[in-house]
Design a protein around this motif. Structure first.
Motif, short mmCIF file in Angstrom:
data_model
loop_
_atom_site.label_atom_id
_atom_site.label_comp_id
_atom_site.label_asym_id
_atom_site.label_seq_id
_atom_site.Cartn_x
_atom_site.Cartn_y
_atom_site.Cartn_z
N UNK A 1 -13.84 48.78 -21.51
CA UNK A 1 -13.86 49.19 -22.95
C UNK A 1 -12.69 50.05 -23.40
N UNK A 2 -12.39 51.06 -22.28
CA UNK A 2 -11.49 52.29 -22.88
C UNK A 2 -10.27 52.14 -21.82
N UNK A 3 -9.16 52.76 -22.15
CA UNK A 3 -8.14 52.70 -21.35
C UNK A 3 -8.56 53.58 -20.24
N UNK A 4 -7.98 52.99 -19.01
CA UNK A 4 -8.18 53.85 -18.02
C UNK A 4 -6.95 54.03 -17.06
N UNK A 5 -6.90 55.11 -16.63
CA UNK A 5 -5.41 55.76 -16.10
C UNK A 5 -5.76 55.39 -14.60
N UNK A 6 -4.93 54.69 -14.01
CA UNK A 6 -4.87 54.26 -12.67
C UNK A 6 -3.97 55.29 -12.04
N UNK A 7 -4.22 55.80 -10.86
CA UNK A 7 -3.50 56.74 -10.05
C UNK A 7 -2.41 55.79 -9.44
N UNK B 1 -22.26 49.49 -12.81
CA UNK B 1 -21.72 50.24 -13.84
C UNK B 1 -20.59 49.20 -14.34
N UNK B 2 -19.77 49.12 -13.34
CA UNK B 2 -18.47 48.40 -13.56
C UNK B 2 -18.62 47.00 -14.30
N UNK B 3 -19.89 46.36 -13.77
CA UNK B 3 -20.07 45.15 -14.18
C UNK B 3 -20.52 45.13 -15.86
N UNK B 4 -21.51 46.21 -16.06
CA UNK B 4 -21.91 46.51 -17.26
C UNK B 4 -20.77 46.95 -18.25
N UNK B 5 -19.99 47.77 -17.86
CA UNK B 5 -18.77 48.24 -18.62
C UNK B 5 -17.96 47.02 -19.21
N UNK B 6 -17.99 45.86 -18.28
CA UNK B 6 -17.16 45.00 -18.45
C UNK B 6 -17.87 43.63 -19.38
N UNK B 7 -19.32 44.08 -19.35
CA UNK B 7 -19.92 42.99 -19.89
C UNK B 7 -20.07 43.04 -21.67
#
Lengths: 116, 1272
Positions: free
Chosen positions: B615-621, B540-546
């Motif tokens: 594709x969207x902002x991600x909040x990193x803890x 999914x990560x790969x796809x989300x960044x594709x």
């Protein structure tokens, strides 16, 4: 649709390799760069061309397009090859980068327009 | 006898050209067997019209009894039933019989033939001996033949042949047979050529009419096929094939024209909706059903194509070209699909798929039927296309009929299936017995889900295996992928995944971004179904960044990750570790300060540029960088200071380390941009080609040694980076750089870290780890290696002069730099400088100390307070934190030492090489130096720091004693050796011991003077005395100077001490040159008199007594003087004795005169020859000067020549300088070792030469004689 083309072209590389290696056995130097029809599918005809430095060109033509004969395809490949060589000769071009030449682009699109 | 006579002609390959036989049937029957056997035995060359290449053919014929019906009627063009040759057989040898019946019979036969305008006939006369014997009274047998020839063959004598004794085995019979057969063959061929030519002409005419309305392709088809049949009959399969190919091309062209809007009427019959789709039928040589359909114009397009192809196939197999069949089959199938589309024939869904499927299998089975297994396997590449095509079609049929879904077909699907099966019709009788017939296969496959699966898998695997066998891996994978899709629809993701992963691997390796994205999407679906959480998230990560996916899809996959991350971990579920590659890319690392070298405790910031691919902002803890710490060179750096850091700077990001402390990471471009590995660096070498003969350079050039590497073509494009989803392990880094709650926006993000710097050592960044809920994204290695260093440093003090060189005597500024290192300067810390008298520290109130931070930023400026006590000057330091530097300047002045200054060379003993180097430079300017040492006590150390400063004395002084008779002058020359200009004033000369008897009268200007750099100023004093001056005079010269460019002229004194000895004048010399007697003027070449008078001026003094040891002679105290007349400029030739010893009474005004003769060598005002007077000390006299001082050697000539002469009488040799008597010289040198009298020069001012600088006028001699004196 683009995806399908990718699959088609990718698969056609098999035939390209087969043809290149077969040709390589016979005559090494004076070989024809144009490989002819690689393989037909129901919808497309896939033509191949391999330069001496093993750069491969593939043209996919709609099967229903019957106006394009072998000779036309061949000359299209020649044109493509020449244009490609020009791009490669550009000292500002880094081998391996995606081609961004406007001239090349317009040449390709003019070829497409012409055949459609 | 004539087996084919009554039978209808059937269209089999057993067709042979028809030859009719008339006449004696019994005779023919007897010959029939040998005739049919012998006819094809030898080939005949068939020359053909229209430039077609001649061919050798074996002729066969079907001999039938002649009947009138056999003759073609007008307009019947059937070629197969066409009798090509008519033969009349007779064995008549009796003229009577001939006349009675045979002739009539032949006439009737001929007239019949003529009626049908057939000219291809032959009369055979068979002769046999048996018959001859029966009738003895026979005419010569030739007469019958002649008669026949006469009667029928006018000018065509070859139309009648004789066959003699055909049933006997004699050579004559053989010969006769062979000539008969040749004749027969020739005539047959002639007939073929003629009839076929005519037929072809007709056919062409028909073809030319094709534009006319009412022309029917089907009719034409039948005509041309007739020709094909004939060729086939003649075993000319190639030609037969050409006929079909022509028909094929013609039809194709019509269809294309139809597509282009130019429809022919007859084509409409092919445009009927498709009702039957029962595949190709290749098992019959000729499919009569279809042929009839065509004949009646009822064939559908598929019928026509099928029939045409079946014929072509048959011929190709006859031609042993089965692989062309497969190739043509594929083309045909594709073409038919296209043509149906083009003609807009309505086709029920799936019908075409059925037809293609059946046809593929039919072709394959036909090929299998005529080849053995090995051949088949060797030619997979020809058949595999059909296999794949069949597979594809079956698949689409399957999905059409609902056989692929998990639930099985619904009623609609079933209806469709029934319709499709109906279109197949009944199975053909040929295949009815075969269990594996395409018809049965298709029926079975469509009958149930299970059967379909079985057949589909069978076909897929067969196709895949064939692809693998011929090395078409990509095609095999594509089949595999479609198989995977099938499995997915069947709800079997496990199997699907294996195929998908294999495909993905190859797409990744070859850099096909789009297929990668698509395949990954399928894999993700698989993994989701299989519940492989980790893998699914990674995909999914790969796809989300594709970027090849749509935004929607990317967001979907990103949401999948985030929603998983948001789940509360059940139990003690471990965090899911994923590779960061797909999530974000580390683009750049930047240290602040840029050197990445800091001291302990200093702030080091690390800016991380992270490019989020989501594709969207991600909040990193949490975003953490784990750091590896090593003590390596941590402690050793102690005193190296920041300067030492420079050497290590290269370690920050080897290779791409930029001086600004930025580490760029190789642009892992977003997937799809096709990254490439860096090409290797050029290795260039110089090459020179020299000609072998003379070594001249022919050519020079540059050669690249690693061309093979550089120019090697990288295949297409480098592979897309494969993220190693395995082995992503989180290191338990002891040290972590952390930030919390970072929001990672799509694109580049800059994140700031503060790096720990508590311990000195090397810190290496190892891993980057981003935590989102339960998920950790880990970048397992940060490469290139990024390091920073923390060092600890001892405090340091250094003192540097501000100017190039410090000048003594002037206030000079000296810079103090304190590098605090780990020490922090506390309140009350002070530097204790030990004072020295020679170099006081000038305390100036406005002394400012600057505190700089380690990166040279000004932190503070404070005024220094200084306290000076007798011994120590204490400078209180400003407060400064560790790793700062404090700079301040102090003024010091080094007093110029009065006494004779050490020569510069002495200074070199202080042993520091750099000092030496410096002083050597300075020697050219002739500056003297003074070293001064300051001892400094620093608050951080119990030891004193010793600082050496070198001062340069700007002046040099020289003195000179000048005399004028008894008057004495002292000249002091002050030379400015520095680079500065000075004002000088108040020059004074004083005696060291003040004595009243002596005073010095200044003759100098009072005003101050400017002395430029490298220039001198001269001062002059007259020495006056009342009583006798002392033998030695000690003087001190003093002068005040100040820099010319100084604002305030503060004059500093400069002292120069010197001593003068033997001040007073003892002797006065005077000389006079008289012209020769009787002459008014001196003339060249004539001798003149030189009179030298030496006058004692002073009373003898005590010192003189001691020194010179005067000799008591005759009550007088005398000293011996040696005089010498020397002309150094070759103006004069001294004749006679040029030197001698005189005894001078030691009394005032004692005079001694010496005369000698000199000869001027040139005309003009000549200066007097120089006259020298020296002290002549007897050998027993106490030596005051070392024996070999310069005094002795001052004038070689004297010491050498005159020592020997001593007391002797004068030598009368003409002596001039340079005319050395080499012979005498040798003997005199022997006396060197003996004790001998010494010569000692007088001190300056002791002898005053009155006639110094006098000149005498010399006139040229009267005669023109030029005296040449050779001077060597």
């Amino acid at each position: 649709i683009e995806l399908k083309f990718h699959y088609t072209v990718h698969t056609s590389l098999d035939v390209v390799e087969e043809k290149v290696s077969a040709v390589g056995k016979v005559i090494v130097d004076q070989r024809e760069l144009y490989l002819g029809l690689l393989y037909p599918t129901e919808d497309y005809k896939v033509y191949g061309y391999v330069t001496n430095s093993k750069v491969k060109f593939v043209i996919v033509v709609d099967s229903s397009n019957t106006s394009l004969r072998d000779n036309e395809i061949r000359s299209m490949f020649r044109k493509l090859h020449n244009s490609f060589t020009d791009v490669m000769c550009n000292p500002f071009y880094n081998p391996g980068d995606p081609i961004q030449s406007k001239v090349f682009d317009s040449m390709v699109s003019s070829m497409m327009v012409q055949t459609c | 006898m004539e087996p084919h006579e009554e039978k209808p002609i059937i269209y089999t390959m057993e067709n042979k050209p028809i030859v009719t036989c008339a006449g004696d049937q019994a005779l023919f029957t007897s010959l029939y067997n040998s005739l049919t056997q012998q006819l094809p035995r030898e080939p005949m060359e068939w020359r053909r019209s229209y430039g077609r290449a001649p061919k050798m053919i074996h002729l066969e014929a079907n001999f039938v009894q002649f009947k009138e019906e056999l003759l073609p009627k007008e307009g019947n063009r059937a070629l197969l039933t066409f009798p090509f040759l008519h033969i009349y057989w007779t064995d008549c040898c009796d003229t009577e019989v001939y006349k009675a019946s045979v002739k009539e019979d032949i006439v009737r036969w001929q007239s019949l033939l003529r009626l049908h305008s057939t000219t291809d006939w032959l009369i055979v006369v068979v002769e046999s001996d048996t018959k001859k014997k029966n009738k003895t009274n026979i005419l010569p047998r030739t007469s019958i033949v002649d008669k026949i020839r006469n009667d029928f063959c006018n000018k065509q004598s070859d139309r009648c042949v004789i066959l003699s004794d055909p049933l006997k085995d004699s050579s004559r019979s053989q010969e006769s047979w062979s000539s008969f057969l040749t004749k027969l063959r020739t005539l047959l061929l002639m007939s073929f050529t003629k009839n076929l030519g005519r037929f072809e002409d007709d056919m062409r005419t028909l073809r030319e009419k094709r534009t006319e309305p009412g022309w029917s392709f089907c009719d034409y088809f039948m005509v041309q096929e007739e020709l094909a049949f004939v060729f086939e009959m003649l075993q000319q399969f190639e030609d037969a094939l050409v006929q079909y190919d022509e028909l094929d091309a013609l039809f194709t062209q019509y269809v294309l024209n139809f597509g282009a809007g130019d429809g022919a009427n007859w084509l409409c019959s092919f445009c009927q909706p498709l009702r039957s789709w029962n595949g190709l039928l290749l098992r019959r040589p000729i499919d009569m059903e279809k042929r009839e359909l065509i004949q009646h114009g009822q064939a559908s397009l598929l019928d026509l194509r099928s029939y045409l192809f079946s014929r072509q196939c048959t011929l190709l197999i006859f031609l042993l070209r089965p692989w062309e069949v497969t190739q043509r089959a594929l083309e045909l199938l594709h073409n038919c699909v296209q043509e149906l589309r083009l003609l807009e024939v309505s086709v029920p869904p799936g019908a075409l798929d059925c037809w293609v499927f059946l046809s593929c299998l039919e072709v394959l089975q036909r090929i299998e039927g005529c080849c053995d297994r090995a051949q088949l396997e060797a030619n997979c590449s020809h058949t595999v296309g059909l296999w794949t095509y069949a597979t594809e079609k079956l698949k689409s049929l399957g999905s059409l009929c609902g056989l692929v879904s998990e639930n099985g077909p619904n009623s609609e699907d079933l209806n469709r299936t029934v319709d499709l099966l109906a279109g197949l019709g009944a199975e053909r009788p040929e295949t009815a017995n075969s269990l594996q017939s395409p018809y049965k296969k298709l029926k079975e496959a469509l009958s149930s889900v299970e059967a379909f699966e079985k057949h589909y898998l069978e076909l897929s695997h067969a196709a895949m295996e064939m692809y693998r066998a011929i090395g078409r891996m990509r095609s095999a994978r594509l089949v595999g992928k479609s198989l995977a899709e099938f499995y997915m629809r069947k709800g079997d993701p496990q199997r699907a995944e294996a195929f998908l992963q294999e495909s993905l691997k190859s797409y990744l390796a070859e850099g096909w971004a789009l297929p990668v994205a698509h395949t990954r999407k399928q894999i993700a679906e698989c993994q989701k179904q299989l519940g492989q959480t980790d893998e699914y998230l990674q995909t999914s990560a790969l796809l989300a960044s594709d970027t090849h996916l749509t935004d929607m899809e990317r967001k979907h996959f990103c949401q999948e990750i985030l929603s998983f991350a948001g789940q509360t971990a059940e139990g003690h579920a471990q965090k899911v570790v994923l590779s960061m590659n797909a999530f974000a890319q580390l683009r750049q690392l930047q240290f602040r300060p840029a050197t990445a070298v800091v001291h302990v405790g200093a702030a080091l910031e690390l800016e991380l540029s992270l490019r989020s691919l989501m594709p969207v902002p991600v909040r990193l803890e949490q975003l953490a960088v784990s750091v590896h710490f090593s003590l390596e060179k941590g402690g050793a750096r102690g005193r190296a200071g920041p300067g030492g850091g420079a050497g290590n700077r290269g370690r920050v990001g080897q290779g791409q380390g930029s001086p600004c402390g930025t580490v760029l990471f190789p642009g892992e471009s977003p997937p799809g941009a096709l990254p490439r590995s860096q090409p290797p660096a050029l290795e260039l070498y110089e090459i020179q080609d020299r000609s072998p003969s003379d070594g001249a350079l022919n050519s020079a050039g540059v050669v690249c040694k690693n061309v093979h590497l550089l120019l090697r073509r990288q295949d297409s494009s480098a592979s897309l980076d494969t993220p190693s989803s395995t082995a992503v392990a989180v290191e338990d880094g002891a040290q972590l750089l952390k930030t919390h709650d970072v929001s990672l926006l799509p694109g580049n993000n800059n994140i700031l870290f503060t790096a720990p710097s508590r311990e000195p050592g090397t810190y290496t960044l190892r891993q980057l780890c981003a935590t989102v809920g339960r998920i950790q994204f880990v970048l397992p290695h940060i490469y290139p290696i990024v390091q920073y260093e923390v060092y600890s440093q001892e405090p340091q003090l250094s003192v540097e002069p501000l100017a190039d060189n410090l000048l003594a005597g002037l206030p000079q500024r000296v810079k103090f730099i304190i590098v605090t290192g780990h020490y922090s300067i506390k309140r009350g810390d002070a530097l204790q400088l030990s004072n020295s008298d020679a170099m006081p520290i000038l305390s100036s109130s406005g002394c400012v100390a600057r505190v700089l931070s380690s990166d040279s930023e000004l932190v503070a400026e404070t005024t220094l307070s200084m306290q000076s006590s007798e011994k120590v000057t204490s400078v209180s330091l400003p407060l400064a934190p560790p790793y700062h530097s404090v700079e301040f300047q102090l003024e010091v002045q080094c007093h110029i030492p009065a006494g004779p200054v050490r020569p510069e060379s002495e200074r070199l003993t202080n042993g520091e090489p750099w000092h030496r180097a410096r002083s050597r430079q300075r020697t050219s300017s002739g500056m003297s130096v003074v070293d001064q040492k300051i001892s400094i006590d620093c608050p951080w150390s119990i030891y004193s720091t010793l600082v050496a400063l070198t001062f340069y004395i700007p002046f040099k002084a020289k003195h000179l004693l000048l005399s004028s008779g008894k008057r004495k002058y002292i000249q002091v020359c002050l030379q400015n050796v520095s680079d500065m200009n000075f004002h000088v004033s108040d020059q004074q000369l004083a005696e060291r011991q003040q004595s009243s008897s002596l005073w010095l009268q200044s003759l100098n200007a009072k005003a101050k003077q400017l002395v430029h750099s490298k220039q001198s100023v001269f001062c002059l004093w007259e020495v006056k005395w009342t009583c006798e001056p002392p033998a030695s005079l000690q003087c001190v010269f003093s002068i005040n100077f100040c820099p010319a460019d100084a604002q305030r002229s503060v004059f500093t004194p400069y002292y120069y001490e010197f001593q003068l000895d033997n001040v007073s004048t003892l002797y006065s010399l005077s000389a006079d040159i008289q012209p020769a007697p009787g002459e008014q003027q001196c003339r060249t070449g004539t001798l003149c008199g030189l009179e030298v008078s030496i006058v004692r001026l002073a009373e003898p003094s005590d010192s003189e007594q001691q020194d010179e040891g005067p000799v008591e002679t005759g009550g007088f105290c005398t000293t011996k003087l040696m005089y010498e007349v020397v002309d150094n400029s070759s103006n004069w030739a001294v004749c006679g004795k040029s030197s001698g010893i005189v005894s001078m009474p030691v009394a005032a005004n004692a005079t001694h005169k010496v005369r000698m003769e000199v000869m001027p060598l040139f005309a003009g005002h000549l200066p007097f020859p120089s006259i020298k007077v020296l002290k002549y000390l007897p050998h027993n006299a106490p030596s005051t000067i070392p024996p070999d001082t310069d005094g002795c050697v001052e004038n070689d000539n004297i010491s050498l020549l005159d020592k020997g002469l001593d007391d002797q009488a004068d030598t009368s040799s003409i002596r001039s300088r340079g005319s050395v008597h080499s012979l005498g010289g040798g003997s005199e040198q022997q006396q060197r070792g003996l004790p001998m009298p010494r010569l000692e020069p007088f001190g300056p001012g002791q002898v005053f030469n009155r006639s110094q600088g006098c000149q005498v006028l010399v006139l040229p001699s009267k005669d023109d004689h030029v005296l040449e004196v050779n001077l060597t």
